[in-house]
Design an enzyme around this catalytic site. Structure first.
Site, PDB file in Angstrom:
ATOM      1  N   LYS A 118       0.171 -10.877   6.092  1.00 14.34           N
ATOM      2  CA  LYS A 118       0.547  -9.590   6.686  1.00 14.34           C
ATOM      3  C   LYS A 118      -0.692  -9.037   7.353  1.00 14.34           C
ATOM      4  O   LYS A 118      -1.699  -8.758   6.689  1.00 14.34           O
ATOM      5  CB  LYS A 118       1.055  -8.613   5.634  1.00 14.34           C
ATOM      6  N   ILE A 135       6.098  -6.471   8.786  1.00  8.42           N
ATOM      7  CA  ILE A 135       6.197  -5.745   7.517  1.00  8.42           C
ATOM      8  C   ILE A 135       5.615  -4.375   7.818  1.00  8.42           C
ATOM      9  O   ILE A 135       4.395  -4.213   7.850  1.00  8.42           O
ATOM     10  CB  ILE A 135       5.428  -6.458   6.390  1.00  8.42           C
ATOM     11  N   SER A 179       0.822  -1.206   0.000  1.00  2.00           N
ATOM     12  CA  SER A 179       0.000   0.000   0.000  1.00  2.00           C
ATOM     13  C   SER A 179       0.858   1.258   0.000  1.00  2.00           C
ATOM     14  O   SER A 179       0.534   2.255  -0.650  1.00  2.00           O
ATOM     15  CB  SER A 179      -0.923  -0.005   1.227  1.00  2.00           C
ATOM     16  N   ASN A 180       1.990   1.231   0.725  1.00  2.00           N
ATOM     17  CA  ASN A 180       2.872   2.388   0.764  1.00  2.00           C
ATOM     18  C   ASN A 180       3.596   2.623  -0.555  1.00  2.00           C
ATOM     19  O   ASN A 180       4.107   3.713  -0.795  1.00  2.00           O
ATOM     20  CB  ASN A 180       3.893   2.234   1.894  1.00  2.00           C
TER      21      ASN A 180
END
Length: 311
Positions: free
Chosen positions: A174, A217, A50-51
């Site tokens: 995650k 993560i 997402s980042n």
């Protein structure tokens, strides 16, 4: 397909991707970032989490950034650093193709979000079918990405993830939901050599290790990879007070990143404190600035950055 294994235990960074002001990919800044993370002793780099603004990239750009990351690591002696690629898409068909592309570009594992455009139709059976069909076809092992904030509130429970974990090509999760109870149930339900449940938030890193989680993560590792490694080392050396003190800094830092704009603010902080890149994100996201920090939050981040520089 060879025997599928989880990513090794440790610290993973969902790396931000730097853009020039015209929103073209800034390869030089991205390479500098990958190298600094590797020098910070991370175990692996997640490209297009997402980042990494995966949804803002074309399929060709996705492959280009995976190749760039793998090549940068290899060229500087970091062949041992794992590269995971975010490959989730809204259709099963596209996700399968993105997994093929990721392998060809140099990723060893794929991280996949639950499709959420048709949230009302995403029953447990349909979610199980999606991940299993993708895993059956994937040339690399897959990790289930549970992040309700970006999947219209869809939040996979431990039973669903554990059911997926029995598939031979589904090797981890995650948990950006940050749910420690869910993590504990998964750690104690599936063998660690076949399934790795990673926490997805720095503010839960030490508690995750305390329940025998394999690592995390975590977005804040973009800013402070060495601090995360220091916590890992302190915990495993049984320096519990040191680990708790580092966790204090990470928990506050994690909250500040979210408070001031997430992805763009993370880039702005890296640019300010480490001298490369900039805060530009692709629309519709908004570019933010470190100038908006309150004095209290600035002091908290200054402590974390000073600790990072001391390592």
């Amino acid at each position: 397909m060879s025997e599928s294994k989880p990513p090794p235990p440790g610290i993973y960074v969902p790396a931000v991707l730097f853009f020039k002001k015209n929103e073209d990919i800034d390869e030089e800044a991205t390479k500098m970032h990958v190298l600094r993370l590797a020098q910070g002793s991370v175990t692996g780099i997640l490209v297009q989490g997402s980042n990494g603004e995966a949804q803002h990239l074309s399929s060709d750009e996705r492959k280009r950034v995976i190749r760039l990351t793998r090549a940068t690591l290899d060229a500087h002696g970091f062949q041992h650093v794992t590269v995971i690629a975010g490959t989730g898409a809204q259709s099963t068909r596209e996700t399968k193709q993105l997994n093929i592309d990721a392998k060809e570009a140099g990723a060893s594992h794929a991280l996949i979000l639950t499709p959420s455009t048709w949230k009302a139709s995403m029953t447990k059976d349909l979610i199980l079918r999606f991940f299993r069909e993708v895993a059956d076809a994937s040339p690399i092992p897959i990790v289930v990405y549970n992040f309700p904030k970006v999947t219209a509130g869809l939040d996979l429970d431990a039973d669903t993830i554990a059911a997926l974990g029995t598939h031979p090509n589904i090797v981890g999760t995650k948990l950006s939901c940050g749910h420690l109870g869910k993590l504990t149930r998964l750690v104690t339900s599936l063998p660690p050599d076949s399934f790795a449940p990673f926490i997805g938030r720095s503010d839960s890193f030490l508690p995750a290790l305390a329940v025998s989680g394999p690592g995390g993560i975590m977005a804040l590792a973009n800013v402070a990879p060495r601090a995360h490694r220091a916590l890992w080392d302190a915990w495993h050396d049984r320096r519990i007070d040191d680990a708790r003190n580092i966790q204090r800094m990470l928990a506050h830092g994690d909250a500040i990143l979210s408070k001031y704009g997430g992805i763009s603010f993370t880039k702005a902080l890296v640019a300010r404190d480490f001298g490369y890149g900039g805060a530009t994100v692709r629309g519709p996201l908004a570019t933010t600035s470190v100038d908006q920090l309150s004095s209290t939050d600035a002091d908290i981040l200054d402590e974390l950055i000073a600790f990072e520089r001391s390592l």
